[in-house]
Design an enzyme around this catalytic site. Structure first.
Site, short mmCIF file in Angstrom:
data_model
loop_
_atom_site.label_atom_id
_atom_site.label_comp_id
_atom_site.label_asym_id
_atom_site.label_seq_id
_atom_site.Cartn_x
_atom_site.Cartn_y
_atom_site.Cartn_z
N VAL A 90 51.18 48.67 45.91
CA VAL A 90 50.10 47.68 45.86
C VAL A 90 49.87 47.16 47.28
O VAL A 90 50.83 46.81 47.97
CB VAL A 90 50.45 46.54 44.89
CG1 VAL A 90 49.48 45.37 45.04
CG2 VAL A 90 50.44 47.05 43.47
N GLU B 25 81.05 42.18 51.90
CA GLU B 25 81.33 43.38 51.09
C GLU B 25 81.30 44.63 51.97
O GLU B 25 82.17 45.51 51.83
CB GLU B 25 80.31 43.47 49.95
CG GLU B 25 80.60 42.41 48.89
CD GLU B 25 79.55 42.27 47.80
OE1 GLU B 25 79.84 41.60 46.81
OE2 GLU B 25 78.44 42.81 47.95
N ASP C 66 62.69 37.04 44.23
CA ASP C 66 62.85 36.81 45.67
C ASP C 66 61.55 36.51 46.38
O ASP C 66 61.55 36.00 47.50
CB ASP C 66 63.47 38.06 46.33
CG ASP C 66 64.96 38.13 46.08
OD1 ASP C 66 65.47 37.27 45.34
OD2 ASP C 66 65.61 39.05 46.63
C1 LIG Z 1 72.37 44.52 49.60
C2 LIG Z 1 72.08 43.49 48.58
C3 LIG Z 1 73.10 43.01 47.80
C4 LIG Z 1 72.85 42.04 46.84
N1 LIG Z 1 73.88 41.60 46.08
C5 LIG Z 1 73.62 40.73 45.09
C6 LIG Z 1 74.66 40.33 44.21
O1 LIG Z 1 75.81 40.73 44.34
N2 LIG Z 1 74.33 39.48 43.20
C7 LIG Z 1 73.06 39.00 43.03
O2 LIG Z 1 72.82 38.27 42.09
N3 LIG Z 1 72.07 39.36 43.85
C8 LIG Z 1 72.32 40.21 44.88
N4 LIG Z 1 71.31 40.58 45.71
C9 LIG Z 1 69.99 39.97 45.54
C10 LIG Z 1 69.23 40.60 44.40
O3 LIG Z 1 69.28 41.98 44.49
C11 LIG Z 1 67.81 40.09 44.45
O4 LIG Z 1 67.83 38.70 44.34
C12 LIG Z 1 66.99 40.68 43.32
O5 LIG Z 1 66.90 42.05 43.48
C13 LIG Z 1 65.60 40.07 43.31
O6 LIG Z 1 64.88 40.66 42.27
P1 LIG Z 1 63.31 40.82 42.38
O7 LIG Z 1 62.85 41.35 41.07
O8 LIG Z 1 62.71 39.57 42.89
O9 LIG Z 1 63.09 41.90 43.51
P2 LIG Z 1 63.67 43.34 43.69
O10 LIG Z 1 64.80 43.58 42.76
O11 LIG Z 1 63.89 43.51 45.12
O12 LIG Z 1 62.47 44.26 43.22
C14 LIG Z 1 61.26 44.32 43.91
C15 LIG Z 1 60.56 45.58 43.44
O13 LIG Z 1 59.22 45.53 43.90
C16 LIG Z 1 58.84 46.79 44.41
N5 LIG Z 1 57.78 46.55 45.36
C17 LIG Z 1 57.83 45.78 46.45
N6 LIG Z 1 56.64 45.77 47.07
C18 LIG Z 1 55.82 46.56 46.34
C19 LIG Z 1 54.46 46.95 46.47
N7 LIG Z 1 53.72 46.51 47.45
N8 LIG Z 1 53.94 47.78 45.55
C20 LIG Z 1 54.70 48.23 44.53
N9 LIG Z 1 55.98 47.89 44.36
C21 LIG Z 1 56.54 47.06 45.26
C22 LIG Z 1 60.11 47.33 45.02
O14 LIG Z 1 60.08 48.74 45.13
C23 LIG Z 1 61.17 46.84 44.04
O15 LIG Z 1 61.40 47.76 43.04
C24 LIG Z 1 71.54 41.56 46.68
C25 LIG Z 1 70.50 42.05 47.47
C26 LIG Z 1 70.77 42.99 48.42
C27 LIG Z 1 69.65 43.54 49.25
#
Ligand SMILES: Cc1cc2nc3c(=O)[nH]c(=O)nc-3n(C[C@H](O)[C@H](O)[C@H](O)COP(=O)(O)OP(=O)(O)OC[C@H]3O[C@@H](n4cnc5c(N)ncnc54)[C@H](O)[C@@H]3O)c2cc1C
Length: 743
Positions: free
Chosen positions: A387, A478, A607
């Site tokens: 997007v 980690e 996030d």
């Molecule tokens: C290395 C790492 C370790 C972590 N460890 C932990 C942990 O131990 N415990 C914990 O609770 N949290 C942890 N987190 C944080 C956790 O992963 C995030 O808080 C969580 O993933 C947020 O979920 P979300 O749905 O907001 O975004 P995300 O899970 O990041 O998903 C976003 C999605 O949107 C898609 N996307 C983005 N932009 C676009 C676009 N323009 N068009 C189409 N698709 C798009 C991406 O491909 C992705 O699939 C960690 C994060 C990282 C990076």
């Protein structure tokens, strides 16, 4: 959009489809999970009876000959041939039957043998049940847990003579004979109960003219001589409320205290009734009539869509991360058409990315194809694409040149790394956000060890064997622990020119302690555990520059060829797409219901959003927070669509924070309880396995961990990809947001 009155009416009757759905799910679950298991148990039980008899006869051949000649002679076979044939069927037939190979044939042979025993030797209820149960398999085949099932698909497309024709015949036999067989089995069981109660058993044993006992299991059916079982038997005969009736009869036979004639047939009653309870009465029954009527009213019973998607509200969810998936999953039963868009075709379990980066797991273990997750949900479609814009006026999102219209929009696009405005560091210090990042880090780590084996220059070797991680949050901790363990224990005999255990792992943290969102005592424990692993922890240390030779920290240069970034993140550009208010980290400022101010049908979660819903404080950037947000927004949308009052404002429930340090220590902060060491490690493992998406991934990760735990060997030390993927995750690196805890 649906008319509000129609929506209200459907809300009042909302419990009905829910109940129907629940029954369908329960019945399908029974048929798919318990059904094959019960089939297998019955096969093994029956096979065991025949096998033991065969072994005894083979061990005492004279006895076998005596039985064939005197006890149950077959008029058209001489005793020796009859004995041979009988033992062969008992031994070979039972093995094949138990394994589910050529099951129908084996069952037919065993049933013929049982009939010979029943009518030429001894009239017993158990023999009748053997025949009845064996014919179940003749007619229906072995079921899911069998070799037949495993081989059938491939066999149909081979050149094995008659394979396809035989399989077609079997399918036809099931189609035409199974309904008749189910009817006969029901009538047979019911008649036995009625006959036993009416006294036919006594008539038979008194030498009456009608030998009912030779045809019906009347002796054991006497156990049902009470009004309720009688009613159940009548229901069974009619095929009315068959499953509950069969269950009640199973209960009756398992609670009966009578020990006497026919008691050895009770387990077989139980088996036959279990088949009725699990698979139902078949199409020749009253239940089937009712079901047909229900199917017309509730098409989902026939596996068809429960409603038309033409006129229902369209919900577009951008991002199949934790938040987006939770929202889509909670809308699978709502009268909405859901479109999930993601630029990857998989959901990524980011909390275990560091294990892919350090060779503990394969990428496939932590990524699950999104399409497969919604295979069973007709109202969810999955689009693979990026997007790039949102048009809130036209209510459209733009994806790869396409316009996708929405009535409700959920932005769940997550976050990316931030280099505090120093994007020029990115090529030298990759972060972890995507699968590509993790395999790139793995490549850099393993390549450093390989190059250290090649070089003759001790200064270069020292720099190659220095690994520096920027950021002392959960990811940094980690990563540091995992790299130290890999160097210390994972490669001890692999290199000839240096000792991998001598590699330096340095963790640089700008603040005064590691894991700043955890309790101070746990930060202290974390530091001790890391230092025990040989990690050098530098606190109050600011990174001033990074280049290909190393890192300048507090005015001192540290030569390190591998630098990893775990210091900050920045939200996706969702706020820019909407022209909405954002905080310095780029997160969309959302209202109490997670909608974007001024755009009541547009929501931002996870996030990419800033919600002050943690007792007035911002919700942390954690997976559970994103999931809770996704669930909540689904509730808001459902309430709106169904004309119900909106739920109360979103409140984040903090479940606790966890971070692991190597393979036997972790810290866990649940506020009122704080754990560290081995117990916290086990808890961390269990929580992460539980949160992983997909059974296959859970099993695979568990096996990998178990193997690595016992052997210190990891199977994924592969150097893949090239230098092209070094520049990672810096698309939106304007502002920063420090990572909070990990749960
Ligand atoms: C290395 C790492 C370790 C972590 N460890 C932990 C942990 O131990 N415990 C914990 O609770 N949290 C942890 N987190 C944080 C956790 O992963 C995030 O808080 C969580 O993933 C947020 O979920 P979300 O749905 O907001 O975004 P995300 O899970 O990041 O998903 C976003 C999605 O949107 C898609 N996307 C983005 N932009 C676009 C676009 N323009 N068009 C189409 N698709 C798009 C991406 O491909 C992705 O699939 C960690 C994060 C990282 C990076």
């Amino acid at each position: 959009m649906t008319h509000p009155h129609a929506a209200k009416l459907s809300y009042r009757l909302a419990w009905l489809p829910g109940l129907v759905n629940l029954s369908v799910v329960a019945l399908r679950f029974l048929e798919r999970s318990a059904g094959p298991l019960v089939d297998l148990l019955i096969r093994v039980t029956l096979a065991q009876v025949f096998f033991v008899s065969g072994v005894l006869k083979a061990a005492n051949w004279d006895n076998a000959l005596y039985l064939a000649a005197n006890e149950y002679p077959v008029s058209w076979l001489n005793p020796v041939s009859a004995a041979w044939l009988g033992v062969l069927i008992e031994l070979l037939g039972s093995v094949l039957f138990a394994a589910g190979l050529a099951t129908r044939l084996a069952a037919l042979a065993l049933a013929a043998l049982a009939l010979v025993i029943q009518y030429n030797y001894q009239t017993l209820d158990t023999h009748l049940f053997w025949v009845a149960l064996l014919f179940w398999f003749v007619v229906r085949g072995a079921g899911a847990l069998s070799l037949d099932q495993l081989l059938a698909r491939g066999l149909a497309r081979t050149a094995v003579p008659f394979a396809a024709a035989t399989l077609g015949l079997c399918t036809d036999a099931t189609r035409w004979l199974a309904p008749l067989y189910a009817l006969l089995l029901r009538l047979w069981l019911a008649l036995a109960v009625l006959a036993a109660v009416a006294g036919f058993a006594i008539a038979a044993s008194n030498g009456g003219t009608m030998d009912v006992a030779a045809l019906l299991p009347v002796t054991s059916a006497a156990a049902f001589a009470a009004p309720l079982p009688l009613i159940c038997a009548a229901l069974l005969a009619l095929g009315c409320a068959t499953r509950p009736a069969a269950l009640l009869l199973m209960l009756a036979i398992s609670t009966v205290r009578m020990l006497g004639a026919g008691v050895e047939a009770y387990p077989y009653w139980f088996m036959a009734l279990a088949l009725m309870a699990l698979w139902g009465p078949g199409p020749l029954s009253l239940d089937a009539l009712v079901e047909r009527a229900l199917r017309r009213r509730f098409p989902q019973l026939a596996g068809q869509p429960a409603f038309s998607l033409d006129d229902v509200p369209r919900v577009v969810i951008v991002g199949a991360g934790f938040g987006g998936l939770a929202c889509a999953a909670a809308l699978t039963r709502a009268r909405v058409a859901v479109t999930v868009i993601d630029r990857h075709n998989y959901h990524l379990f980011q909390p275990l990315l560091y294990q892919v980066a350090t060779s503990g797991l394969s990428p496939g273990d932590i990524a699950t194809p999104v399409r497969g997750l919604f295979r069973e949900h007709f109202n969810v479609r999955v689009l693979f694409g990026e997007v790039t814009r949102v048009d809130p006026v036209r209510q459209e999102v733009r994806m790869d040149g396409q316009r996708i219209a929405y009535d409700y929009l959920v932005l769940a696009t997550g976050a990316a790394h931030s280099y505090f405005g120093r994007d020029d560091w990115a090529p030298y210090a990759p972060g972890l956000k995507r699968v590509e990042d993790a395999t790139d880090v793995r490549r850099r780590l393993l390549t450093a060890f390989e190059q250290a084996e090649v070089t003759d220059d001790p200064v270069e070797q020292a720099s190659l064997l220095t690994f520096l991680i920027v950021g002392g949050g959960p990811t940094g901790v980690e990563l540091a622990g995992a790299i130290a363990e890999l160097a210390k224990f994972g490669m001890e005999k692999d290199f000839r020119r240096f000792d991998p255990a001598a590699a330096r792992v340095i963790l640089v943290q700008a603040g005064p302690r590691l894991l700043p969102t955890f309790a101070e005592a746990l930060s202290q424990r974390t530091r001790q555990a890391l230092e025990k692993l040989g990690v050098e922890v530098l606190l109050d240390s600011r990174v001033e520059s990074i280049d290909d030779s190393g890192v300048m920290v507090n005015g001192r240069t540290i030569a390190a060829r591998t630098v990893l970034w775990a210091a900050g993140v920045v939200a996706s550009p969702a706020a820019k797409w909407l022209g909405a208010d954002a905080d310095p980290a780029g997160r969309v400022k959302v209202g109490p219901d997670l909608s974007v101010p001024g755009l009541p049908t547009v929501f931002a979660i996870g996030d990419t959003a800033l919600a002050n819903a943690w007792n007035g404080a911002p919700v942390p950037g954690l997976a559970p927070a994103a999931k809770q947000g996704g669930d909540y927004v689904a509730q808001v949308i459902r309430a709106h669509v169904e004309g119900r009052p909106a739920p109360a404002a979103f409140q984040y429930q903090h479940l606790g924070s966890l971070a692991t340090i190597g393979r036997k220590a972790a810290v866990a902060d649940f506020g009122f309880v704080k754990l560290h060491g081995g117990l916290a490690w086990w808890l961390w493992g269990a929580v992460h396995l539980g949160f992983l998406v997909g059974l296959r991934n859970r099993i695979s990760v568990m096996l990998d961990w178990f193997w690595a735990y016992l052997t210190y060997r990891s199977g994924t030390r592969l150097i893949t990809g090239g230098a092209g993927s070094q520049k990672t995750g810096q698309r939106h690196a304007a502002n920063t947001l420090p990572r909070q805890g990990a749960a």
